[in-house]
Design a protein around this motif. Structure first.
Motif, PDB file in Angstrom:
ATOM      1  N   ASP A  81       0.828  -1.210   0.000  1.00 20.96           N
ATOM      2  CA  ASP A  81       0.000   0.000   0.000  1.00 20.96           C
ATOM      3  C   ASP A  81       0.862   1.260   0.000  1.00 20.96           C
ATOM      4  O   ASP A  81       0.517   2.266  -0.633  1.00 20.96           O
ATOM      5  N   VAL A  82       1.982   1.213   0.726  1.00 22.42           N
ATOM      6  CA  VAL A  82       2.886   2.360   0.737  1.00 22.42           C
ATOM      7  C   VAL A  82       3.439   2.608  -0.667  1.00 22.42           C
ATOM      8  O   VAL A  82       3.396   3.742  -1.177  1.00 22.42           O
ATOM      9  N   LEU A  83       3.923   1.559  -1.304  1.00 23.16           N
ATOM     10  CA  LEU A  83       4.452   1.719  -2.663  1.00 23.16           C
ATOM     11  C   LEU A  83       3.361   2.158  -3.620  1.00 23.16           C
ATOM     12  O   LEU A  83       3.590   3.017  -4.492  1.00 23.16           O
ATOM     13  N   GLY A  84       2.172   1.582  -3.491  1.00 21.46           N
ATOM     14  CA  GLY A  84       1.079   1.943  -4.383  1.00 21.46           C
ATOM     15  C   GLY A  84       0.704   3.408  -4.292  1.00 21.46           C
ATOM     16  O   GLY A  84       0.282   4.009  -5.292  1.00 21.46           O
ATOM     17  N   ALA A  85       0.858   4.007  -3.114  1.00 28.95           N
ATOM     18  CA  ALA A  85       0.537   5.422  -2.938  1.00 28.95           C
ATOM     19  C   ALA A  85       1.617   6.336  -3.500  1.00 28.95           C
ATOM     20  O   ALA A  85       1.378   7.534  -3.687  1.00 28.95           O
ATOM     21  N   LEU A  86       2.798   5.799  -3.759  1.00 29.51           N
ATOM     22  CA  LEU A  86       3.928   6.602  -4.222  1.00 29.51           C
ATOM     23  C   LEU A  86       4.257   6.385  -5.692  1.00 29.51           C
ATOM     24  O   LEU A  86       5.187   6.998  -6.217  1.00 29.51           O
ATOM     25  N   LEU A  87       3.507   5.510  -6.361  1.00 31.04           N
ATOM     26  CA  LEU A  87       3.710   5.210  -7.771  1.00 31.04           C
ATOM     27  C   LEU A  87       2.389   5.372  -8.512  1.00 31.04           C
ATOM     28  O   LEU A  87       1.311   5.295  -7.911  1.00 31.04           O
ATOM     29  N   SER A  88       2.479   5.567  -9.822  1.00 26.50           N
ATOM     30  CA  SER A  88       1.270   5.495 -10.636  1.00 26.50           C
ATOM     31  C   SER A  88       0.779   4.057 -10.672  1.00 26.50           C
ATOM     32  O   SER A  88       1.506   3.121 -10.305  1.00 26.50           O
TER      33      SER A  88
END
Length: 414
Positions: free
Chosen positions: A130-137
């Motif tokens: 979820d952290v990565l998903g919020a920081l990437l398209s």
């Protein structure tokens, strides 16, 4: 399945790797240099990738941002609440920790910092994603997940590394405090998927980011059908093939991808033609090839399309702002090539400007027994030159502002 592209797998006992940790005393000689480079890189004070050894100042003004990064900070804090005290201690590091630079796109020689996603429970792993998903398209996040799944698919191709070639055998850490007004960062790294992300109140910068795939296309098993780098390869070929003949000749650094036919700087034993990879935080790489300022309008449009694709790994809004920053230097964006101009053949390209550095390279096999580069093993790195990898230029600006007397800040704002 064993082997790929007409090549067999290398012997299953060739690399002494257990759960992602490699005993370098037992690796083939051509890989020993990598361990030395890792140690030297961390020992050297950070400068950043430059064209001449001198970082250019004032390329990264930290201007007020209307963009929102609160979802990412919320996700980071939520993830941290799921960790045990021991996990929390390993997953948290200061924002200026040199461990932010201690990543490798292969396998580390000792237990690294961070928590291993493989060891987390499903809720904790989902929180990290979820952290990565919020920081990437959406596209950028899908690409990272595809690389992780290709890593698992490689286990069937290689044989003998089932405890290492796994979807979640990646180390994950949070740097700094994901709170409003505080700089923080995220790192995930492991085989063929490495992200270093810096965040500060509406600003996201990703670099270095390393993605790779061996094999590039998954043919069998649960992840059959996954394809990596189709657009990155096609857009590069379109740009090179579309250059006017004199410019194409100047862009071509070497026509061959055969190691014995290349100069030493394009024939590294593990990195191939890439000069900005994991151990090269302070690499000095001169501009070479042809610049955007020399290209006709059609070629400039193709160059912009290539840059846009890479920048599009960032979320909406952040990608547009980053692209605007990159396009300010379009005339001084240099493009270079090695190998055939054919999407089905091995090649390398480099895009290099004051604010972005991209390399894509076809590689020899690590787990597959091709001793020369083939287009089914691809490495790709994107850096932020002149000192803003790991958000270091932004962090320096934040600290400089914080150390200014209040009267000086008020005066500069008037």
């Amino acid at each position: 399945m064993s082997g790929y592209g007409g090549y067999p797998a290398r012997p299953a006992d060739l690399y002494p790797i257990q759960r992602g940790i490699v005993d370098f005393s037992g690796v083939p000689e051509r890989h020993e240099e990598l361990l030395e480079e890792l140690a030297r890189n961390i020992a050297d004070p950070f400068v950043g990738l430059t064209s001449d050894g001198r970082p250019r100042p004032e390329l990264y003004p930290l201007e007020p941002s209307e963009l929102d990064t609160t979802d990412a900070a919320d996700a980071a804090r939520a993830f941290l609440t799921t960790l045990s005290p021991d996990q929390h201690q390993r997953a948290r590091l200061p924002i200026d920790s040199e461990q932010f630079r201690a990543w490798i796109n292969a396998f580390p020689p000792e237990q690294p910092h961070g928590v291993l996603l493989e060891d987390l429970d499903p809720e904790q792993r989902a929180g990290a994603m979820d952290v990565l998903g919020a920081l990437l398209s959406d596209r950028g996040f899908q690409q990272v997940r595809d690389m992780m799944r290709i890593n698992a698919a490689l286990a069937d191709v290689a044989g003998g590394y089932d405890d290492t070639l796994r979807e979640y055998l990646y180390w994950f850490a949070i740097f700094g405090d994901p709170e409003p007004g505080s700089p923080w960062g995220v790192q995930m790294f492991g085989h063929h998927s490495c992200l270093q992300i810096f965040v500060y109140d509406g600003h996201i910068t990703i670099g270095p980011q390393f993605l790779g795939a061996e094999p590039r296309v998954v043919l069998d098993g649960p992840w059959a059908g996954i394809r990596a780098f189709d657009e990155e390869l096609a857009l590069g070929v379109d740009l090179m093939a579309g250059l006017a003949a004199p410019l194409q000749e100047r862009a071509l650094l070497a026509a061959s991808m055969i190691r014995a036919e290349l100069p030493p700087e394009l024939a590294h034993p593990t990195e191939g033609r890439m000069r900005g990879s994991a151990t090269k935080d302070n690499a000095v790489i001169p501009y070479e090839g042809v610049s955007g300022g020399e290209m006709d309008e059609a070629s400039r449009e193709r160059l912009v399309a290539l840059l846009s694709w890479y920048v599009g790994r960032l979320p909406e809004g952040h990608a547009e702002r980053r692209l605007a920053q990159v396009l300010e230097h379009l005339d001084d964006t240099w493009f270079a090539w090695v190998g055939d101009v054919d999407v089905d053949r091995p090649f390398y390209y480099k895009v290099h400007s004051p604010v972005i550095f991209i390399e894509l390279d076809a590689h020899a096999g690590i787990f597959i027994a091709n001793d020369e580069a083939e287009p089914f093993h691809i490495h790709n790195i994107v850096r932020v030159p002149n000192g803003n990898d790991y958000g270091r230029a932004y962090l320096a600006a934040i600290r400089a502002t914080a150390s200014e007397p209040a009267t000086a800040r008020a005066g500069s704002a008037s």
